[in-house]
Design a protein around this motif. Structure first.
Motif, PDB file in Angstrom:
ATOM      1  N   ALA A  42      -6.309 -52.793  40.331  1.00 13.97           N
ATOM      2  CA  ALA A  42      -6.196 -51.445  40.885  1.00 13.97           C
ATOM      3  C   ALA A  42      -6.253 -50.417  39.763  1.00 13.97           C
ATOM      4  CB  ALA A  42      -4.888 -51.303  41.667  1.00 13.97           C
ATOM      5  N   GLY A  43      -5.582 -50.718  38.658  1.00 11.69           N
ATOM      6  CA  GLY A  43      -5.619 -49.823  37.513  1.00 11.69           C
ATOM      7  C   GLY A  43      -7.011 -49.701  36.921  1.00 11.69           C
ATOM      8  N   MET A  44      -7.752 -50.801  36.890  1.00 17.62           N
ATOM      9  CA  MET A  44      -9.112 -50.757  36.353  1.00 17.62           C
ATOM     10  C   MET A  44     -10.012 -49.856  37.215  1.00 17.62           C
ATOM     11  SD  MET A  44      -9.309 -52.638  33.571  1.00 17.62           S
ATOM     12  CE  MET A  44      -7.724 -51.879  33.193  1.00 17.62           C
ATOM     13  N   ALA A  45      -9.925 -50.037  38.528  1.00 19.74           N
ATOM     14  CA  ALA A  45     -10.749 -49.229  39.433  1.00 19.74           C
ATOM     15  C   ALA A  45     -10.341 -47.757  39.376  1.00 19.74           C
ATOM     16  CB  ALA A  45     -10.624 -49.760  40.863  1.00 19.74           C
ATOM     17  N   LEU A  46      -9.025 -47.504  39.366  1.00 19.29           N
ATOM     18  CA  LEU A  46      -8.551 -46.126  39.317  1.00 19.29           C
ATOM     19  C   LEU A  46      -8.909 -45.466  37.984  1.00 19.29           C
ATOM     20  CD1 LEU A  46      -6.939 -43.969  40.868  1.00 19.29           C
ATOM     21  CD2 LEU A  46      -4.880 -44.850  39.742  1.00 19.29           C
ATOM     22  N   ASN A  47      -8.876 -46.236  36.917  1.00 22.56           N
ATOM     23  CA  ASN A  47      -9.247 -45.720  35.607  1.00 22.56           C
ATOM     24  C   ASN A  47     -10.678 -45.192  35.606  1.00 22.56           C
ATOM     25  OD1 ASN A  47      -8.964 -45.744  32.445  1.00 22.56           O
ATOM     26  ND2 ASN A  47     -10.834 -46.875  32.880  1.00 22.56           N
ATOM     27  N   ASP A  48     -11.591 -45.980  36.161  1.00 23.03           N
ATOM     28  CA  ASP A  48     -12.988 -45.546  36.189  1.00 23.03           C
ATOM     29  C   ASP A  48     -13.186 -44.348  37.112  1.00 23.03           C
ATOM     30  OD1 ASP A  48     -13.483 -47.554  34.434  1.00 23.03           O
ATOM     31  OD2 ASP A  48     -15.094 -48.483  35.580  1.00 23.03           O
TER      32      ASP A  48
END
Length: 321
Positions: A42-48
């Motif tokens: 979730a953090g990876m997707a939100l980061n992008d």
């Protein structure tokens, strides 16, 4: 977008947390691992999603600026993965959910607000520390015994994140130099001989209990009469801890040293990648230090598996920003 090779650094958090809490991994530990994986992605997707404008200039090859994934889809994925992570934590019990909720909040706060502020590295460190505590809470119902291990892992993450803030621009020797010093300090702390075992392991190692076998215990207890027992690792467990700590230092120190000598973007990026890869041997060393050699070897096995996956997927570059 999801940086799948980096997922191999996640299960070791929960396993190291369970070891630090003095509990044997079980079904609830698996739920904690599943929760961690979901929240990490979730953090990876939100980061992008949050960095899509910046990435269009500095990293146009990433999925959102290149047009391969729509921003709305990335945001929806972040929300769905966060919900799944919290649901899995709830399945592991209230103590696990009580840790997973602030972990999820930290992930979202970092990506949306804190990342580009001085508090960014500390927020990332807090997230990694909470992830270790999630494994402890899910497996044993408590987190107190795992706090020292969480602090050590969080310190490593703090150093890596500080280096990553210059991975596209380079130009600063302070962050990689500080990370190099942190690596040395953590290696020394992890291999320190005396630690305090969780209550369950102290009781199991106490001489004279029915069915106890002092020779088979991973730790020997010593201490003054009336004092809380201290613990010394056996030769085998101590040697394993030292070997894993050395692997951690070797993985992280060399790229940090190169980035200190020449803080160009390519070498800083290598330093970030080395720091991320070093997370696994550090987790394994923490588990061994806690008296769980089998768990530590299981965690250590994630490192070559991650490298193999990265090579097959042609995804050698790993980043946390």
């Amino acid at each position: 977008m999801l940086r799948l090779p980096a997922l191999f650094t996640v299960p070791g958090d929960a396993l190291a947390g369970a070891a630090a809490a003095g509990a044997r991994p079980g079904p609830r530990t698996l739920l904690a691992i599943g929760s961690s994986l979901c929240l990490y992605e979730a953090g990876m997707a939100l980061n992008d999603w949050a960095d899509r404008a910046e990435d269009a200039v500095e990293r146009p090859h990433r999925p959102l600026p290149s047009g391969r994934i729509r921003p709305a889809a990335a945001l929806a994925a972040a929300g769905a993965l966060t919900g799944a992570g919290l649901a899995l934590a709830a399945g592991a019990g209230r103590p696990a959910l009580a840790v997973a909720a602030p972990l999820a909040a930290t992930v979202w706060a970092y990506d949306l607000t804190l990342k580009h502020t001085p508090a960014g590295p500390a927020a990332m460190a807090a997230a990694r520390g909470l992830d270790l505590l999630l494994g402890a809470a899910a497996t044993s119902g408590g987190t107190r015994a795992a706090l020292p291990s969480a602090a050590l892992l969080g310190s490593h993450t703090l150093a890596v994140t500080a280096v990553s803030r210059r991975e596209t621009t380079g130009g600063s020797v302070l962050a990689p130099l500080a990370a190099l010093a942190t690596t040395g300090a953590l290696t020394r702390l992890v291999t320190a001989g005396r630690i305090r075992l969780p209550a369950g392991r102290r009781a199991a190692a106490a001489p004279g209990l029915p069915g106890s076998n002092p020779a088979a215990q991973p730790y020997r207890t010593t201490g003054l009469p009336g004092s809380a027992p201290a613990a010394q690792p056996s030769r085998t467990t101590g040697a394993l801890t030292t070997a894993l700590a050395a692997a951690y230092a070797a993985t992280a120190a060399r790229p940090y040293f190169h980035a200190t000598l020449n803080p160009s973007p390519p070498l800083v990026q290598r330093a970030v990648g080395g720091g991320i890869r070093a997370t696994v041997p550090l987790q394994a060393a923490l588990a061994a230090r806690s008296g769980a050699p089998v768990t530590s070897l299981l965690v250590a096995a994630l490192a070559p598996a991650g490298r193999m996956f990265a090579k097959r997927a042609a995804m050698r570059k790993v980043s946390i920003t």
